[in-house]
Scaffold this motif. Structure first.
Motif, PDB file in Angstrom:
ATOM      1  N   VAL A  85       0.849  -1.204   0.000  1.00  9.96           N
ATOM      2  CA  VAL A  85       0.000   0.000   0.000  1.00  9.96           C
ATOM      3  C   VAL A  85       0.878   1.245   0.000  1.00  9.96           C
ATOM      4  N   PHE A  86       1.894   1.231   0.873  1.00  9.76           N
ATOM      5  CA  PHE A  86       2.834   2.352   0.943  1.00  9.76           C
ATOM      6  C   PHE A  86       3.511   2.580  -0.413  1.00  9.76           C
ATOM      7  N   TYR A  87       3.981   1.495  -1.027  1.00  5.95           N
ATOM      8  CA  TYR A  87       4.741   1.606  -2.278  1.00  5.95           C
ATOM      9  C   TYR A  87       3.914   2.236  -3.392  1.00  5.95           C
ATOM     10  N   PHE A  88       2.650   1.820  -3.521  1.00  9.12           N
ATOM     11  CA  PHE A  88       1.826   2.301  -4.622  1.00  9.12           C
ATOM     12  C   PHE A  88       1.173   3.655  -4.332  1.00  9.12           C
ATOM     13  N   MET A  89       1.125   4.048  -3.064  1.00  6.54           N
ATOM     14  CA  MET A  89       0.490   5.311  -2.718  1.00  6.54           C
ATOM     15  C   MET A  89       1.470   6.468  -2.581  1.00  6.54           C
ATOM     16  N   VAL A  90       2.691   6.170  -2.065  1.00 11.08           N
ATOM     17  CA  VAL A  90       3.559   7.242  -1.604  1.00 11.08           C
ATOM     18  C   VAL A  90       3.992   8.193  -2.719  1.00 11.08           C
ATOM     19  N   ASP A  91       4.178   7.705  -3.934  1.00 17.30           N
ATOM     20  CA  ASP A  91       4.573   8.582  -5.046  1.00 17.30           C
ATOM     21  C   ASP A  91       3.411   8.929  -5.967  1.00 17.30           C
ATOM     22  N   ARG A  92       2.259   8.354  -5.687  1.00 18.00           N
ATOM     23  CA  ARG A  92       1.076   8.677  -6.488  1.00 18.00           C
ATOM     24  C   ARG A  92       0.202   9.704  -5.775  1.00 18.00           C
ATOM     25  N   TYR A  93       0.000   9.498  -4.488  1.00 16.23           N
ATOM     26  CA  TYR A  93      -0.867  10.393  -3.711  1.00 16.23           C
ATOM     27  C   TYR A  93      -0.103  11.247  -2.713  1.00 16.23           C
ATOM     28  N   GLY A  94       1.170  10.951  -2.511  1.00 14.41           N
ATOM     29  CA  GLY A  94       1.979  11.761  -1.616  1.00 14.41           C
ATOM     30  C   GLY A  94       2.179  11.121  -0.252  1.00 14.41           C
ATOM     31  N   ARG A  95       3.178  11.652   0.469  1.00 16.41           N
ATOM     32  CA  ARG A  95       3.504  11.123   1.798  1.00 16.41           C
ATOM     33  C   ARG A  95       2.391  11.392   2.798  1.00 16.41           C
ATOM     34  N   LYS A  96       1.815  12.585   2.729  1.00 13.54           N
ATOM     35  CA  LYS A  96       0.793  12.972   3.705  1.00 13.54           C
ATOM     36  C   LYS A  96      -0.446  12.094   3.591  1.00 13.54           C
ATOM     37  N   LYS A  97      -0.967  11.923   2.400  1.00 14.86           N
ATOM     38  CA  LYS A  97      -2.185  11.128   2.223  1.00 14.86           C
ATOM     39  C   LYS A  97      -1.946   9.662   2.582  1.00 14.86           C
ATOM     40  N   THR A  98      -0.741   9.169   2.274  1.00 13.38           N
ATOM     41  CA  THR A  98      -0.413   7.795   2.642  1.00 13.38           C
ATOM     42  C   THR A  98      -0.425   7.628   4.152  1.00 13.38           C
ATOM     43  N   SER A  99       0.243   8.558   4.840  1.00 15.15           N
ATOM     44  CA  SER A  99       0.298   8.505   6.303  1.00 15.15           C
ATOM     45  C   SER A  99      -1.083   8.645   6.922  1.00 15.15           C
ATOM     46  N   MET A 100      -1.867   9.565   6.416  1.00 12.77           N
ATOM     47  CA  MET A 100      -3.206   9.791   6.958  1.00 12.77           C
ATOM     48  C   MET A 100      -4.103   8.575   6.741  1.00 12.77           C
ATOM     49  N   THR A 101      -4.008   7.965   5.561  1.00 16.88           N
ATOM     50  CA  THR A 101      -4.828   6.783   5.258  1.00 16.88           C
ATOM     51  C   THR A 101      -4.507   5.630   6.204  1.00 16.88           C
ATOM     52  N   LEU A 102      -3.215   5.372   6.402  1.00 17.87           N
ATOM     53  CA  LEU A 102      -2.806   4.247   7.240  1.00 17.87           C
ATOM     54  C   LEU A 102      -3.094   4.506   8.721  1.00 17.87           C
ATOM     55  N   HIS A 103      -2.848   5.723   9.187  1.00 17.02           N
ATOM     56  CA  HIS A 103      -3.178   6.057  10.580  1.00 17.02           C
ATOM     57  C   HIS A 103      -4.691   5.970  10.808  1.00 17.02           C
ATOM     58  N   GLY A 104      -5.458   6.469   9.850  1.00 17.65           N
ATOM     59  CA  GLY A 104      -6.921   6.411   9.978  1.00 17.65           C
ATOM     60  C   GLY A 104      -7.430   4.981   9.999  1.00 17.65           C
ATOM     61  N   THR A 105      -6.852   4.133   9.147  1.00 17.06           N
ATOM     62  CA  THR A 105      -7.239   2.720   9.128  1.00 17.06           C
ATOM     63  C   THR A 105      -6.961   2.058  10.474  1.00 17.06           C
ATOM     64  N   ALA A 106      -5.779   2.328  11.028  1.00 14.07           N
ATOM     65  CA  ALA A 106      -5.412   1.749  12.324  1.00 14.07           C
ATOM     66  C   ALA A 106      -6.345   2.229  13.424  1.00 14.07           C
ATOM     67  N   GLY A 107      -6.617   3.534  13.440  1.00 10.64           N
ATOM     68  CA  GLY A 107      -7.466   4.096  14.493  1.00 10.64           C
ATOM     69  C   GLY A 107      -8.867   3.512  14.480  1.00 10.64           C
ATOM     70  N   ILE A 108      -9.496   3.473  13.321  1.00 12.69           N
ATOM     71  CA  ILE A 108     -10.869   2.959  13.212  1.00 12.69           C
ATOM     72  C   ILE A 108     -10.921   1.469  13.554  1.00 12.69           C
ATOM     73  N   ALA A 109      -9.952   0.691  13.058  1.00 13.86           N
ATOM     74  CA  ALA A 109      -9.942  -0.754  13.297  1.00 13.86           C
ATOM     75  C   ALA A 109      -9.743  -1.081  14.775  1.00 13.86           C
ATOM     76  N   LEU A 110      -8.850  -0.365  15.442  1.00  7.48           N
ATOM     77  CA  LEU A 110      -8.579  -0.669  16.847  1.00  7.48           C
ATOM     78  C   LEU A 110      -9.745  -0.254  17.745  1.00  7.48           C
ATOM     79  N   LEU A 111     -10.418   0.822  17.405  1.00  8.63           N
ATOM     80  CA  LEU A 111     -11.617   1.197  18.161  1.00  8.63           C
ATOM     81  C   LEU A 111     -12.727   0.173  17.933  1.00  8.63           C
ATOM     82  N   ALA A 112     -12.832  -0.327  16.693  1.00  4.86           N
ATOM     83  CA  ALA A 112     -13.831  -1.358  16.399  1.00  4.86           C
ATOM     84  C   ALA A 112     -13.531  -2.642  17.174  1.00  4.86           C
ATOM     85  N   ALA A 113     -12.238  -3.014  17.281  1.00  7.92           N
ATOM     86  CA  ALA A 113     -11.856  -4.205  18.045  1.00  7.92           C
ATOM     87  C   ALA A 113     -12.221  -4.043  19.515  1.00  7.92           C
ATOM     88  N   THR A 114     -12.035  -2.846  20.040  1.00  8.20           N
ATOM     89  CA  THR A 114     -12.367  -2.574  21.445  1.00  8.20           C
ATOM     90  C   THR A 114     -13.866  -2.696  21.687  1.00  8.20           C
TER      91      THR A 114
END
Length: 565
Positions: free
Chosen positions: A405-434
């Motif tokens: 995901v990082f490889y295909f996103m980082v130069d297509r959508y940028g570092r910021k959007k890649t970081s935001m997407t992955l952090h957002g995915t982690a946050g939502i998933a971990l709250l759902a697990a809780t």
């Protein structure tokens, strides 16, 4: 005279961009990840919990002497040797009376006593809280190392710090295996964490500086794949060594650090560092070797280097003539070396500028969140259903898809959007697990849902941290790059120090760890938007280069607002 990073990219491109020399040097450096990762996470298995009960005395009747109560006799009592206490129940005139004793005769372990550090040194029951300190103190050592060692790396070069740190790492790893007491073990872990940062930070910096901007994402891709392989190997080794002493297992883990003697002969200094610091003699020597290995014409590559040197000298002369005399004081005399040193960039130059200081604080928070989440999930992997070895490997392998995901996103959508997407995915998933763990307690679907969402959370958190490793060095100028990465890594140790206690917190407040991990990841998603986008930009050479990014962004934003209806 320092050469701009754009000039460095020209030299790297002349060598092929991602030529054979650069790829060879990259992998020579990256293989040190085996050492760094093994000693960082092996405590999960070296210090694993071993089932135990209180040990029985040779003569059972001794227990009645300890109780010192004549009502407790062998003919009316039953003795239970439990996990952390000896329970004696006596039938006294039809009433059951109970007396509890601590494990005064020691502990009886289901497996061999020396299979784990914690069983070997009896870090159980009333001493169980000491187990977390084994990892916490290593993280503290990492924090100190992350602040101290990058200064030497930026001043003396990446190679000497990498090699010296790796050599010390080998010696300390062997020392840990022969630690006579838990106190000695903990002290050695602090120093182990200290030099581990010398390996990790120089490894990351070299990998970033090895390629021009258009190839830099390769370092992030293969670096993450390498780390995934290394962490998964920890569980494999632990599984194969589970019947052996923890000391032998520790020696197996640290044996990979013998690779430092191979590195000594194969690893070269970073061309970016040599060129930036005007080490002309060493640059020409390394360029000759690089051109030969990459199959490029040495004279052509050398001419590129000489041309950019002349161009930079011309630019410096023009700048000095326009500004008066750059190296002269108010009295017209030449500045001394000490006075010139004051003009060198320092970390305070970043902190004095509000926009750049904001970048630093956001990066620090992001790193704290990433380390807290990743290490916390690793430390709690035993809470998932199934084998702890399988769970650990599962968490480790989840980094592989996040790398793609990082490889295909980082130069297509940028570092910021890649970081935001992955952090957002982690946050939502971990709250759902809780939520699933709290709402579905006792149900058949809850463990499956918790495991699934936790795995998605690890996928996002691991990918986010990999992006942070890639993104952070691009945010700092060359002579502050390792310091910038080092301070960010040092701050992340706060999260790493808290992570080992997440299991203890879960025992008292089950929903707390997942909630904290999830909320922090979502907050990081919002804060990353403050940072400038570095996609397609060459590594900055000066503090002014970084600030110029913000000015261009602000100007573009203002223009877009003016043109809006």
């Amino acid at each position: 005279m320092a050469v701009k990073t754009s000039s460095v990219d020209q030299v790297l491109d002349a060598l092929g961009g991602a030529g054979r020399y650069q790829l060879f040097q990259y992998f020579v450096c990256m293989l040190s990840a085996l050492s760094a990762s093994f000693q960082l996470l092996n405590i999960v298995f070296v210090g694993r919990h071993v089932a135990h009960t209180c040990k029985q005395p040779v003569n059972i009747s001794d227990i009645y002497h300890v109780i010192d109560n004549e009502l407790y006799q062998a003919n009316n009592s039953k003795i239970y040797f439990e996990k952390c206490n000896i329970r004696v129940e006596a039938n006294i005139s039809g009433d059951i009376s109970t007396s509890d004793l601590s494990c005064i005769y020691g502990y009886e372990y289901v497996e061999g006593k020396d299979t784990s550090l914690m069983s070997d040194m009896d870090i159980v029951c009333d001493r169980a809280h000491l187990r977390g300190f084994a990892q916490t103190l290593l993280i503290i050592g990492q924090g100190i190392g992350a602040f101290v060692l990058p200064v030497f790396s930026d001043h003396y070069g990446r190679r000497p710090v990498q090699l010296l740190s790796h050599l010390c790492f080998l010696g300390l790893g062997v020392g840990v295996a022969f630690a006579p007491t838990y106190t000695v073990f903990l002290v050695l872990r602090v120093f182990l964490g200290f030099v581990q940062q010398g390996i990790v930070l120089t490894k990351m910096t070299i990998s970033i500086e090895m390629f021009p901007s258009r190839h830099r994402k390769l370092s992030g891709l293969f670096g993450s794949i390498m780390w995934t392989f290394c962490t998964a190997s920890i569980a494999l080794i632990a599984y194969l060594m589970q019947t052996y002493s923890w000391r032998i297992t520790q020696l197996v883990y640290c044996s990979v650090s013998l690779y430092v003697f191979v590195q000594f002969f194969l690893l070269d200094e970073s061309l970016s560092w040599l060129i930036t610091n005007n080490k002309t003699k060493q640059v020409t020597k390394n360029l000759k070797k690089a051109a030969r290995i990459s199959g490029k014409d040495y004279q052509t590559v050398l001419n590129v280097y000489k041309n950019i040197q002349k161009q930079q000298e011309s630019e410096n002369s023009l700048t000095e003539s326009l500004l008066g005399s750059k190296d002269r004081g108010l009295n017209g005399k030449k500045m001394t070396l000490k006075e010139k040193d004051k003009t060198k960039p320092s970390f305070l130059d970043l902190m004095k500028r509000k926009r750049l200081a904001a970048n630093v604080f956001v990066l620090w928070f992001v790193w704290i969140t990433d380390s807290l989440t990743v290490f916390g999930l690793f430390m709690m992997s035993h809470s998932l259903a199934g084998s702890p070895h399988v769970n650990f490997v599962l968490y480790s392998l989840l980094e592989a898809p996040s790398v793609l995901v990082f490889y295909f996103m980082v130069d297509r959508y940028g570092r910021k959007k890649t970081s935001m997407t992955l952090h957002g995915t982690a946050g939502i998933a971990l709250l759902a697990a809780t939520v699933c763990k709290s709402v579905g307690k006792g149900s058949s679907w809850s463990p499956i849902a918790v495991t699934a969402f936790s795995c998605i959370g690890m996928f996002g958190a691991a990918g986010a941290w990999g992006t942070s490793f890639f993104f952070t060095p691009e945010m700092f100028p060359t002579n502050l790059r390792n310091v910038g990465l080092g301070t960010s890594s040092a701050c992340s140790r706060l999260g790493g120090m808290l992570a080992p206690f997440s299991s203890l917190l879960a025992e008292h407040v089950e929903w707390a760890p997942g909630t904290i991990f999830g909320v922090c990841c979502l907050l990081a998603t919002l804060l990353v938007n403050v940072l400038p986008e570095t996609m397609g930009r060459e590594l900055p050479q000066t503090v002014d280069d970084v600030e110029a990014w913000h000015k261009k962004t602000d100007a573009k934003t203002a223009k877009d607002m003016d043109n809006s209806p």
